[in-house]
Enzyme design. Structure first.
Site, PDB file in Angstrom:
ATOM      1  N   SER A   1       1.020  -1.260  -0.159  1.00 15.17           N
ATOM      2  CA  SER A   1       0.004  -0.336  -0.196  1.00 15.17           C
ATOM      3  C   SER A   1       0.500   1.636  -0.565  1.00 15.17           C
ATOM      4  O   SER A   1       1.769   1.093   0.676  1.00 15.17           O
ATOM      5  CB  SER A   1      -0.886  -0.415   1.380  1.00 15.17           C
ATOM      6  OG  SER A   1      -1.417   1.362   1.682  1.00 15.17           O
TER       7      SER A   1
ATOM      8  N   TYR B   1      -0.937  -0.102  10.064  1.00 14.49           N
ATOM      9  CA  TYR B   1      -1.763  -1.612   9.690  1.00 14.49           C
ATOM     10  C   TYR B   1      -1.006  -0.866   8.570  1.00 14.49           C
ATOM     11  O   TYR B   1      -0.157  -1.931   7.950  1.00 14.49           O
ATOM     12  CB  TYR B   1      -3.020  -0.449   8.972  1.00 14.49           C
ATOM     13  CG  TYR B   1      -2.719  -0.919   7.387  1.00 14.49           C
ATOM     14  CD1 TYR B   1      -3.952  -2.570   6.303  1.00 14.49           C
ATOM     15  CD2 TYR B   1      -3.199  -0.352   6.405  1.00 14.49           C
ATOM     16  CE1 TYR B   1      -3.594  -2.523   5.308  1.00 14.49           C
ATOM     17  CE2 TYR B   1      -3.420  -0.154   4.685  1.00 14.49           C
ATOM     18  CZ  TYR B   1      -3.724  -1.905   4.764  1.00 14.49           C
ATOM     19  OH  TYR B   1      -3.614  -1.321   3.186  1.00 14.49           O
TER      20      TYR B   1
ATOM     21  N   LYS C   1       2.387  -3.593   6.349  1.00 13.41           N
ATOM     22  CA  LYS C   1       2.525  -3.854   5.169  1.00 13.41           C
ATOM     23  C   LYS C   1       4.492  -3.731   5.170  1.00 13.41           C
ATOM     24  O   LYS C   1       4.656  -4.266   3.914  1.00 13.41           O
ATOM     25  CB  LYS C   1       1.961  -2.622   4.259  1.00 13.41           C
ATOM     26  CG  LYS C   1       0.463  -2.813   4.557  1.00 13.41           C
ATOM     27  CD  LYS C   1      -0.236  -4.249   3.621  1.00 13.41           C
ATOM     28  CE  LYS C   1      -1.243  -5.161   3.616  1.00 13.41           C
ATOM     29  NZ  LYS C   1      -1.414  -5.423   2.214  1.00 13.41           N
TER      30      LYS C   1
HETATM   31  P1  NAD Z   1     -10.572  -7.238   1.403  1.00 15.15           P
HETATM   32  O1  NAD Z   1     -11.239  -7.332   2.577  1.00 15.15           O
HETATM   33  O2  NAD Z   1     -12.337  -6.656   0.431  1.00 15.15           O
HETATM   34  O3  NAD Z   1     -10.361  -8.545   0.992  1.00 15.15           O
HETATM   35  C1  NAD Z   1      -9.075  -9.028   1.626  1.00 15.15           C
HETATM   36  C2  NAD Z   1     -10.084 -11.021   1.531  1.00 15.15           C
HETATM   37  O4  NAD Z   1      -8.841 -11.317   2.896  1.00 15.15           O
HETATM   38  C3  NAD Z   1     -10.887 -11.005   2.257  1.00 15.15           C
HETATM   39  O5  NAD Z   1     -11.797 -11.763   1.179  1.00 15.15           O
HETATM   40  C4  NAD Z   1     -10.825 -11.653   3.830  1.00 15.15           C
HETATM   41  O6  NAD Z   1     -12.154 -12.200   4.150  1.00 15.15           O
HETATM   42  C5  NAD Z   1      -9.649 -12.498   3.865  1.00 15.15           C
HETATM   43  N1  NAD Z   1      -9.082 -12.401   4.498  1.00 15.15           N
HETATM   44  C6  NAD Z   1      -8.593 -11.295   5.581  1.00 15.15           C
HETATM   45  N2  NAD Z   1      -7.547 -12.602   6.724  1.00 15.15           N
HETATM   46  C7  NAD Z   1      -8.124 -13.539   6.650  1.00 15.15           C
HETATM   47  C8  NAD Z   1      -7.118 -14.584   6.678  1.00 15.15           C
HETATM   48  N3  NAD Z   1      -6.707 -14.186   8.101  1.00 15.15           N
HETATM   49  N4  NAD Z   1      -7.042 -15.688   5.648  1.00 15.15           N
HETATM   50  C9  NAD Z   1      -7.520 -16.022   5.114  1.00 15.15           C
HETATM   51  N5  NAD Z   1      -8.205 -14.807   4.320  1.00 15.15           N
HETATM   52  C10 NAD Z   1      -8.029 -13.320   4.707  1.00 15.15           C
HETATM   53  O7  NAD Z   1      -9.822  -5.874   0.857  1.00 15.15           O
HETATM   54  P2  NAD Z   1      -9.255  -5.665  -0.560  1.00 15.15           P
HETATM   55  O8  NAD Z   1      -9.529  -3.831  -0.668  1.00 15.15           O
HETATM   56  O9  NAD Z   1      -9.733  -6.609  -1.101  1.00 15.15           O
HETATM   57  O10 NAD Z   1      -7.737  -5.805  -0.144  1.00 15.15           O
HETATM   58  C11 NAD Z   1      -6.603  -6.798  -0.961  1.00 15.15           C
HETATM   59  C12 NAD Z   1      -5.351  -6.118  -0.025  1.00 15.15           C
HETATM   60  O11 NAD Z   1      -4.988  -5.078  -0.690  1.00 15.15           O
HETATM   61  C13 NAD Z   1      -5.212  -6.320   1.384  1.00 15.15           C
HETATM   62  O12 NAD Z   1      -3.951  -7.133   1.570  1.00 15.15           O
HETATM   63  C14 NAD Z   1      -5.111  -4.596   1.539  1.00 15.15           C
HETATM   64  O13 NAD Z   1      -4.184  -4.338   2.811  1.00 15.15           O
HETATM   65  C15 NAD Z   1      -4.227  -4.363   0.327  1.00 15.15           C
HETATM   66  N6  NAD Z   1      -4.162  -2.779  -0.450  1.00 15.15           N
HETATM   67  C16 NAD Z   1      -5.935  -2.321  -0.267  1.00 15.15           C
HETATM   68  C17 NAD Z   1      -6.813  -1.177  -0.312  1.00 15.15           C
HETATM   69  C18 NAD Z   1      -7.480  -1.282  -0.457  1.00 15.15           C
HETATM   70  O14 NAD Z   1      -7.916   0.609  -0.573  1.00 15.15           O
HETATM   71  N7  NAD Z   1      -8.527  -0.979  -0.978  1.00 15.15           N
HETATM   72  C19 NAD Z   1      -5.122  -0.113  -0.886  1.00 15.15           C
HETATM   73  C20 NAD Z   1      -3.976  -1.101  -0.563  1.00 15.15           C
HETATM   74  C21 NAD Z   1      -4.098  -2.085  -0.675  1.00 15.15           C
HETATM   75  C1  WQD Z   2     -10.067   9.548   0.618  1.00 12.69           C
HETATM   76  C2  WQD Z   2     -10.044  10.984   0.583  1.00 12.69           C
HETATM   77  C3  WQD Z   2     -10.206  11.751   3.293  1.00 12.69           C
HETATM   78  C4  WQD Z   2     -14.698   9.626   3.689  1.00 12.69           C
HETATM   79  C5  WQD Z   2      -7.200   4.379   2.994  1.00 12.69           C
HETATM   80  C6  WQD Z   2      -5.731   4.273   3.485  1.00 12.69           C
HETATM   81  C7  WQD Z   2      -5.012   3.909   2.871  1.00 12.69           C
HETATM   82  C8  WQD Z   2      -5.431   2.561   2.131  1.00 12.69           C
HETATM   83  C9  WQD Z   2      -6.417   3.248   0.852  1.00 12.69           C
HETATM   84  C10 WQD Z   2      -5.377   0.275   1.836  1.00 12.69           C
HETATM   85  C11 WQD Z   2      -9.356  12.118   1.973  1.00 12.69           C
HETATM   86  C12 WQD Z   2     -11.582  12.093   2.394  1.00 12.69           C
HETATM   87  C13 WQD Z   2     -13.379  10.395   3.367  1.00 12.69           C
HETATM   88  C14 WQD Z   2     -15.158   9.854   4.247  1.00 12.69           C
HETATM   89  C15 WQD Z   2     -13.901  12.498   3.470  1.00 12.69           C
HETATM   90  N1  WQD Z   2      -6.426   1.649   2.107  1.00 12.69           N
HETATM   91  N2  WQD Z   2     -13.113  11.499   2.734  1.00 12.69           N
HETATM   92  N3  WQD Z   2     -14.642  11.592   3.809  1.00 12.69           N
HETATM   93  O1  WQD Z   2      -7.726   8.074   3.617  1.00 12.69           O
HETATM   94  O2  WQD Z   2      -5.973   7.754   1.329  1.00 12.69           O
HETATM   95  O3  WQD Z   2      -7.031   5.770   2.177  1.00 12.69           O
HETATM   96  O4  WQD Z   2      -7.766   3.561   1.642  1.00 12.69           O
HETATM   97  O5  WQD Z   2      -4.089   0.332   1.975  1.00 12.69           O
HETATM   98  O6  WQD Z   2      -4.228   3.033   3.555  1.00 12.69           O
HETATM   99  O7  WQD Z   2      -5.212   4.872   4.356  1.00 12.69           O
HETATM  100  O8  WQD Z   2      -9.191   7.011   1.982  1.00 12.69           O
HETATM  101  O9  WQD Z   2     -10.757   6.614   1.219  1.00 12.69           O
HETATM  102  O10 WQD Z   2     -10.392   6.942   2.901  1.00 12.69           O
HETATM  103  O11 WQD Z   2     -10.065   9.200   1.571  1.00 12.69           O
HETATM  104  O12 WQD Z   2     -13.620  13.755   3.061  1.00 12.69           O
HETATM  105  O13 WQD Z   2     -16.079   9.950   3.981  1.00 12.69           O
HETATM  106  O14 WQD Z   2     -11.636  11.203   0.983  1.00 12.69           O
HETATM  107  O15 WQD Z   2     -10.456  12.653   3.881  1.00 12.69           O
HETATM  108  O16 WQD Z   2      -8.880  12.635   1.470  1.00 12.69           O
HETATM  109  P1  WQD Z   2      -7.387   7.281   2.109  1.00 12.69           P
HETATM  110  P2  WQD Z   2      -9.985   7.215   1.671  1.00 12.69           P
END
Ligand code: NAD
Ligand code: WQD
Length: 337
Positions: free
Chosen positions: A124, A148, A152
């Site tokens: 991330s 978190y 990572k």
């Molecule tokens: P998500 O929660 O939708 O998907 C994660 C999946 O992992 C889920 O299906 C959950 O059931 C499964 N899971 C959780 N714990 C588990 C365990 N102990 N064993 C087996 N399965 C497990 O989240 P996502 O948005 O699809 O994110 C996927 C990956 O990408 C995550 O590692 C997250 O940290 C990373 N990521 C997400 C974002 C984002 O904004 N969505 C941004 C950057 C990185």
């Molecule tokens: C985006 C913008 C908020 C909600 C997060 C995690 C990051 C990554 C992606 C996993 C910001 C604003 C949000 C609301 C708002 N996940 N906002 N009202 O914070 O950039 O990233 O998700 O790795 O780790 O921190 O994304 O969608 O929460 O916010 O005004 O109800 O929207 O302040 O400027 P963020 P977000």
């Protein structure tokens, strides 16, 4: 190829799964459905008219995982399973370290048992912490400011150390920016449990009438309209980045880190307007104080992924909003309705 996809039922994993099946790969999904529904996998079967194996297990369960990988014998693992809510990670740090860090170690051990030497990891942009300069490139210092993000960064180090012990091993550490959007079919998309933390799912709840108004966290940032700026990337572009990373790892050893972002920032107000246009709904909002831990701007320099992986995120913010709206219009309550 034979691909083990952890977290394959989740938001990002299910879109990667579609891409893998459409490319003809054999897939084993490992997911314990801690934050997802098995229905997402049913929908993937409908979209792709393909089948795949599913192991309903916690990745921390190393014995079962080793057995499953030794029997499936993957060429590569795409590791998306994990917990991802920043606020929750501050309240439940040990649960986050156990699931994310211990789960990843257990997975690497299972890969060793199965003779699998390649991994793509869902990292991330959160690992960068407060920007020292923008856009973030991969050389930007890694200094996460929450639990978190620290999980990572730790996993990136663990995978790097694992890969260093054998020249046959390779890894791609993919630092995602802000994934939004849904599959263009409208059959799968993001389905957060409870009140959404993230901007676009919250806006979608307002557009469907499930919530009355969006709270915009701060309009006094040093940005073009005062609201926070983020690099939103369409979920299908993000999924394609994994397919490109798979091809890259076939011909390369060692560990490479890639930013996956669009390279362009949009403000909260710009996202609200784009979603309003795509859905033809007005989105009520109220300005609230800044949210703790938010940075004013986060934008990727993704030129390394553009050049080395021959990949680019080119779907627009309009397409992201239109695809979310299609998904949420069909399934207002996500996979449960
Ligand atoms: P998500 O929660 O939708 O998907 C994660 C999946 O992992 C889920 O299906 C959950 O059931 C499964 N899971 C959780 N714990 C588990 C365990 N102990 N064993 C087996 N399965 C497990 O989240 P996502 O948005 O699809 O994110 C996927 C990956 O990408 C995550 O590692 C997250 O940290 C990373 N990521 C997400 C974002 C984002 O904004 N969505 C941004 C950057 C990185
Ligand atoms: C985006 C913008 C908020 C909600 C997060 C995690 C990051 C990554 C992606 C996993 C910001 C604003 C949000 C609301 C708002 N996940 N906002 N009202 O914070 O950039 O990233 O998700 O790795 O780790 O921190 O994304 O969608 O929460 O916010 O005004 O109800 O929207 O302040 O400027 P963020 P977000």
């Amino acid at each position: 190829m034979r691909v083990c996809l952890t977290g394959g039922a989740g938001y990002i994993g299910s879109h990667i799964l579609v891409g893998l099946l459409e490319d003809g790969h054999d897939v084993l999904v490992v997911d314990n459905f801690a934050n997802s529904s098995p229905k997402s996998l049913d929908q993937v079967r409908i979209i792709t008219r393909s089948s795949f194996e599913v192991l309903d297990q916690d990745i921390c369960n190393s014995g079962v995982l080793s057995e499953a990988l030794s029997s499936f014998r993957p060429d590569i693992v795409i590791h998306c399973a994990g917990l991802k809510a920043v606020g929750e990670s501050q309240e439940q740090p040990l649960r986050y370290y156990r699931t994310n860090v211990e789960g990843s170690i257990s997975l690497l051990e299972a890969m060793d048992q199965a003779g699998c030497q390649r991994i793509i990891f869902s990292s991330s942009a959160t690992v960068y912490g407060t920007p020292r300069y923008l856009p973030y490139d991969e050389a930007h210092p890694v200094a996460p400011v929450n639990v978190y993000g620290r999980t990572k960064a730790m996993i990136e180090d663990i995978i790097t150390d694992w890969a260093a012990t054998d020249p046959g091993r390779s890894a791609a550490l993919l630092r995602y920016f802000n994934p939004v959007g849904a599959h263009e079919s409208g059959e799968i998309g993001e389905d957060p449990k409870g009140i959404p933390n993230n901007l676009v799912p919250y806006i979608a709840d307002v557009a469907t009438g499930m919530r009355t108004e969006l709270s915009i966290f701060g309009n006094d940032y040093d940005t073009r309209d005062g609201t926070g700026v983020r690099d939103y990337i369409h979920i299908t572009d993000l999924a394609d980045g994994h397919i490109a990373a798979m091809a890259f790892l076939e011909g390369n050893q060692g560990v490479e880190t890639f930013n996956l972002g669009a390279g362009e920032g949009s403000s909260v107000l710009e996202v609200v307007k784009a979603f309003s246009r795509a859905s033809n709904q007005s989105i009520s909002y109220v300005i609230k104080p800044r949210r703790d831990g938010d940075v004013s701007e986060s934008v990727a320099n993704s030129s390394k992924a553009n050049d080395v992986l021959a990949w680019k995120a080119d779907r627009t913010l309009e397409a992201m909003c239109a695809d979310v709206w299609r998904w949420r219009s069909r399934y207002p309550r996500g996979f449960d309705g």
